[in-house]
Design a protein around this motif. Sequence first.
Motif, PDB file in Angstrom:
ATOM      1  N   ASP A   1      12.243   9.930  -7.993  1.00  0.00           N
ATOM      2  CA  ASP A   1      12.424  11.400  -7.906  1.00  0.00           C
ATOM      3  C   ASP A   1      12.790  11.841  -6.491  1.00  0.00           C
TER       4      ASP A   1
ATOM      5  N   GLY B   1       2.556   3.414  -4.905  1.00  0.00           N
ATOM      6  CA  GLY B   1       2.343   4.273  -6.067  1.00  0.00           C
ATOM      7  C   GLY B   1       1.671   3.580  -7.240  1.00  0.00           C
ATOM      8  N   LYS B   2       0.970   2.471  -6.988  1.00  0.00           N
ATOM      9  CA  LYS B   2       0.310   1.713  -8.064  1.00  0.00           C
ATOM     10  C   LYS B   2      -0.722   2.544  -8.823  1.00  0.00           C
ATOM     11  N   THR B   3      -1.583   3.217  -8.059  1.00  0.00           N
ATOM     12  CA  THR B   3      -2.659   3.968  -8.708  1.00  0.00           C
ATOM     13  C   THR B   3      -2.103   5.166  -9.482  1.00  0.00           C
ATOM     14  N   THR B   4      -1.078   5.798  -8.919  1.00  0.00           N
ATOM     15  CA  THR B   4      -0.441   6.908  -9.623  1.00  0.00           C
ATOM     16  C   THR B   4       0.164   6.417 -10.938  1.00  0.00           C
TER      17      THR B   4
ATOM     18  N   THR C   1       0.835  -1.186   0.000  1.00  0.00           N
ATOM     19  CA  THR C   1       0.000   0.000   0.000  1.00  0.00           C
ATOM     20  C   THR C   1       0.882   1.253   0.000  1.00  0.00           C
ATOM     21  N   SER C   2       0.496   2.222  -0.820  1.00  0.00           N
ATOM     22  CA  SER C   2       1.217   3.494  -0.909  1.00  0.00           C
ATOM     23  C   SER C   2       2.484   3.454  -1.772  1.00  0.00           C
TER      24      SER C   2
END
Length: 377
Positions: free
Chosen positions: A311, A199-202, A196-197
């Motif tokens: 980044d 960055g999959k959805t991003t 979770t978190s």
Amino acid sequence: MMAFQRKAILITYPVDQAIKEAISLADAAGYEIVDTVTQRQITRSRFGIGRGKAEEVKELVEELRPDVIIFDEVIKPTQMYNLASLCKVEIVDRERLILEIFERRASTTESQIQIKLAQLRYDMARAREKVRLARAGEQPGFYGLGKYEADIYFLDIRKRAAVLKKKLEKEETRRQLHRNQRTRAGLPTVSLAGYTSAGKTTLFNKLTGEAKATDKQIFITLSTFTRAIDLHGDKVLLNDTVGFISKLPAYMIDAFKSTLDELTYASLVLLVIDISEPIEEVARKYDSSLDVINEFKVPATKIIHVLNKVDLTTIEDAFDKAGQLGILDTKRVIPVSAKTGYNINQLKNLIRTVLFEMEKGEDAEVKEERVEKEEQG
Ligand SMILES: Nc1nc2c(ncn2[C@@H]2O[C@H](COP(=O)(O)OP(=O)(O)OP(=O)(O)O)[C@@H](O)[C@H]2O)c(=O)[nH]1
Ligand SMILES: [Mg+2]
């Protein structure tokens, strides 16, 4: 699905990772955190948190008028009830929160049933406590339950669970047929997986968003979480998944797995890793991600390791950490930034290459088989 965000006050531990994870979970369940209250220990007090903290939360509620309080732990029903009465707002504990996420993400009938079952188990655990309290006469009418009503309530939950289990068995058989059809449709499926978190959805949005910009026709929404995208001429189905979560209660594991069902027929899994975190965190999350993926019998050759959030660090650091994870020797590792778009095109190329190699590999296997047969025959 339109993002209708409810407001929430978060109660969690004063640890950065805990706060970050809780906010991400809340976000996935559709809550916007308007304020955070931290507590070092979840106590045995009346409210699960200290009296002073509880008063503080009450004042915040009056000021900010949230829809719920998210309590990032599991607390006793009585504590939940006391805190809710004090603050005059509903409490969502960690388990309820996770169930709400699963509910939003359940895309198949099977996972919907699995999640209903998990919800019943959640209620059942609380029913036990309610029934006990009602019996002891400690809190007559607690949660509106009298002594006999409590028994009926308890029985009702069991009955509903039995019905759901029957439905689930039927659904499993039906789905097996369905999956075979889906494989035959021929479009390769690429599944995003990861903690979770990570960055999959991003990344999902970046990959589908860019496709959208270049060609509207190829941007087909299959469901909120699966889309057909175009990789420089080759169509694939991309699907986002629910992130792996730490401290998942045992009774939720089936429900969780059912939301990850896509992994079983994925041609390729993009294992998204937040490489900007300290190596210990990265390693811990990577190990538990692999455990889950292995449960779906995804072979290592079908995994691309996506080192995301580069980044926030350097390329050298990303590769150094990948080396420590022992994944550098495979060629399927790529640092990216889903946020800035760094290396996204290269990632698309890598997906194509790996899919193409796999196809060739399968052809070679078929050929080998034929040769073997000819030699035998
Ligand atoms: N700096 C930076 N932040 C990122 C990057 N990718 C994602 N994020 C941030 O990381 C947070 C989590 O991103 P999500 O895409 O929601 O993560 P997820 O893996 O879908 O999380 P779950 O759905 O909870 O499993 C968000 O605040 C993102 O803006 C990245 O490449 N760089
Ligand atoms: Mg997500």
